[in-house]
Design an enzyme around this catalytic site. Structure first.
Site, PDB file in Angstrom:
ATOM      1  N   HIS A  72      -3.291  -5.437   0.583  1.00 42.80           N
ATOM      2  CA  HIS A  72      -2.489  -5.474   1.745  1.00 42.80           C
ATOM      3  C   HIS A  72      -2.482  -6.614   1.427  1.00 42.80           C
ATOM      4  O   HIS A  72      -3.334  -7.256   2.344  1.00 42.80           O
ATOM      5  CB  HIS A  72      -3.437  -4.762   2.783  1.00 42.80           C
ATOM      6  N   CYS A  88       0.377  -1.579  -0.096  1.00 38.55           N
ATOM      7  CA  CYS A  88      -0.529   0.169  -0.303  1.00 38.55           C
ATOM      8  C   CYS A  88       1.245   0.957   0.101  1.00 38.55           C
ATOM      9  O   CYS A  88       1.587   1.467  -0.979  1.00 38.55           O
ATOM     10  CB  CYS A  88      -1.655   0.004   1.025  1.00 38.55           C
ATOM     11  N   GLU A 104      -1.282  -8.737   2.869  1.00 38.78           N
ATOM     12  CA  GLU A 104      -0.940  -9.490   4.498  1.00 38.78           C
ATOM     13  C   GLU A 104      -2.259  -9.751   4.879  1.00 38.78           C
ATOM     14  O   GLU A 104      -2.500 -10.975   6.016  1.00 38.78           O
ATOM     15  CB  GLU A 104      -0.113  -8.388   5.095  1.00 38.78           C
TER      16      GLU A 104
HETATM   17  N1  GLN Z   1      -2.069   6.589   3.176  1.00 43.64           N
HETATM   18  C1  GLN Z   1      -1.724   6.104   1.997  1.00 43.64           C
HETATM   19  C2  GLN Z   1      -3.680   5.919   1.320  1.00 43.64           C
HETATM   20  O1  GLN Z   1      -4.231   6.563   1.751  1.00 43.64           O
HETATM   21  C3  GLN Z   1      -1.491   4.463   2.707  1.00 43.64           C
HETATM   22  C4  GLN Z   1      -2.512   3.709   2.750  1.00 43.64           C
HETATM   23  C5  GLN Z   1      -2.266   2.646   3.725  1.00 43.64           C
HETATM   24  O2  GLN Z   1      -0.556   2.481   3.585  1.00 43.64           O
HETATM   25  N2  GLN Z   1      -2.551   1.724   3.610  1.00 43.64           N
HETATM   26  O3  GLN Z   1      -3.799   6.199   0.346  1.00 43.64           O
END
Ligand code: GLN
Length: 536
Positions: free
Chosen positions: A511, A385, A513
């Protein structure tokens, strides 16, 4: 069979691992062939976990159905190997908002709406409806917080009432401290806490004793006298090498048989093949690790002081390590360190680097320094992400020469907004549950990519939680300079994964994970740990 309920409560203090005990009970009953589901109650007045800082409450876990829930859901899913839904999560916020909605619609006309019996009745109805709707044999309910807290008092009262007309077993997870200089396990806090629970009208059926070491015979005897529980209902639950060992630990003490017989079930047999499969996965982690090759993996993040912030990342590495017969040694690196000290010094000798998810500006430049170091030194890299967004920014700055490239999350005025607010987010003013959340399918376009070699299929589904995205205006220039866009949404509009060409580097907007299970490790983590192994 009429659904039965098992309630797991914590006394003395929080952080004892009630989630692991709950997950172990779920797993055991599941291996007995029962249909089981958890309910987690959290007393806070937030509607869900989405607006909480991971430093306060650990990782925010996301389910397929978009709900943002407590990190215990990660443990449930990893043990059960099932996708759960929002219905398993009950918070103080959801209960109060639900009952106020009902009062406004006139559900309680003429009455003064009270905690008892209205709220407690509402909770019981929710639990019964949940059991019926999902046709489960057992619901295992974990009550967040500690017995004696004001926050969960009404919920515990609802469970006492539930036991008046349903089959309910209560499990009290307690703690036995040991003062080093005295060297004796102390039972007093557990005794007092047990009495606190009894004062609510609940007599627990089991006392699960957490502690650094095995429960001494002396302590067990004392607790049995003080609680009136036969000795075999006092269960030893010391710190283990791995939480996945707890189901077997409980079964060794006959907990499964005693629990089932509480419900009048005496002749049920565990499914040997399910148990065999589970034991094999656990053995790979626990027994195998003593013979395994070690790989050093650095996690460069901003919430590393609280390891709970990245539980799923840690577990996914453990699952992948077990699958590949390597023992991962995780090094937690506070990303701000890499803004003051050189990456070659801080990251010397690591076999792979992960930049996990995160929000806000702090520590971002340190993460970018780590990614640059990985790319220039051909150290395997996995970005999750935020880690994908920063991999793109690093590439834009240092390979494409777009000086000052950034995400508008960190620099709203950047000339090269390689990462920008998603179109669907523009104009949203509410923060709760408004991110791009839950399971989304992605299409892996290139069969020669790292992504395809990991997943071995073109359409995969992973969970998401973000507001910003790869800005398509930069797709061509970055690709021209060698960045591989290996996956997009099915309509091709949103970049889902990017890769390096010259060495192992892959990052995804998702994600992965969150879907890794002990019995089904996440493919991208397996590919990454494999690359680390080859690099070691
Ligand atoms: N801050 C980033 C976004 O909102 C990444 C979010 C995250 O890593 N879950 O897109």
């Amino acid at each position: 069979m009429q659904a039965k309920f098992i309630v797991v409560l914590g006394s003395v203090m929080s952080g004892l691992g009630k989630g692991v005990v709950t997950s172990s009970i779920l797993k055991i009953l599941n291996m007995y062939g029962y249909k089981v589901l958890p309910i987690k109650f959290d007393g806070y007045l937030n509607y869900d976990c989405g607006t909480m800082n991971p430093y306060r409450h650990g990782e925010v876990f996301v389910l397929d159905d978009t709900s943002e829930v407590d990190m215990d859901f990660g443990t449930y899913e990893r043990f059960l190997n099932t996708n759960l839904t929002k219905d398993s999560s009950i918070t103080g916020g959801k209960l109060f908002s639900g009952i106020i909605d009902m009062e406004r619609t006139g559900e309680y006309l003429g009455e003064d709406v009270q905690i008892v019996p209205h709220l407690t009745g509402y909770i019981q109805k929710k639990l019964q409806d949940f059991a019926k709707r999902n046709k489960v044999d057992f619901v295992v309910i974990e009550v967040g917080g500690t017995v004696g807290d004001l926050e969960n008092g009404y919920f515990i009262e609802a469970l006492r009432e539930l036991a008046l007309n349903s089959d309910v077993a209560f499990v009290d997870v307690t703690y036995l401290p040991k003062i080093a200089v005295v060297g004796e396990q102390k039972t007093k806090p557990a005794q007092f806490a047990f009495r606190t629970l009894m004062s609510t009208g609940i007599l627990p059926d089991f006392l699960v004793c957490r502690g650094a070491e095995n429960l001494s015979e002396n302590a067990r005897k004392k607790l049995s006298v003080q609680t009136s529980l036969p000795k075999e209902y006092i269960i030893d639950d010391p710190d283990m090498k791995s939480a996945y060992m707890v189901p077997e630990l409980l079964m060794k003490q006959n907990f499964d048989k005693l629990l089932l017989s509480k419900f009048g079930i005496h002749d049920r047999k565990i499914d040997a093949s399910k148990l065999g499969k589970w034991k094999k996965s656990v053995d790979k982690i626990v027994v195998g690790s003593e013979r395994m090759e070690r790989v050093r993996i650095a996690i460069v993040g901003k919430y590393v002081d609280l390891k709970d912030s990245y539980v799923s990342v840690r577990e996914a590495i453990i699952h992948a390590g077990a699958a590949l017969s390597v023992e991962p040694a995780i090094e937690w690196i506070e990303s701000e360190t890499l803004e003051k000290r050189s990456p070659s010094e801080v990251l010397a000798g690591v076999d792979g680097i992960i930049v996990p998810g995160g929000f806000g500006k702090r520590g971002i430049e340190g993460m970018i320094n780590a990614i640059r170091y990985a790319r220039e030194n051909k150290i395997p890299y996995l970005g999750l992400c935020l880690g994908m967004q920063l991999m793109s920014i690093e590439f834009a700055r240092n390979v494409c020469g777009l000086k000052g490239a950034n995400s508008t999350e960190f620099d709203p005025k950047t000339k090269y907004n390689v990462i920008d607010l998603m179109q669907s987010q523009v104009g949203l003013d509410k923060k709760g549950a408004t991110m791009r959340l839950g399971a989304w399918e992605m299409k892996i376009n290139d069969k020669g990519s790292i992504a395809y070699s990991a997943y071995r299929k073109s359409i995969v589904s992973e969970r998401h939680r973000h507001r910003y995205e790869f800005n398509n205006a930069f797709r061509k220039p970055l690709e021209r300079n060698g960045l591989v866009v290996s996956a997009t949404t099915r309509d091709g509009r949103l970049v889902e994964a990017v890769e390096w060409k010259d060495s192992f580097g892959i990052a995804t907007q998702a994600h992965p994970e969150l879907k890794s299970r002990i019995e089904a490790p996440a493919p991208l983590f397996v590919a990454f740990v494999d690359a680390c192994k080859r690099n070691a």
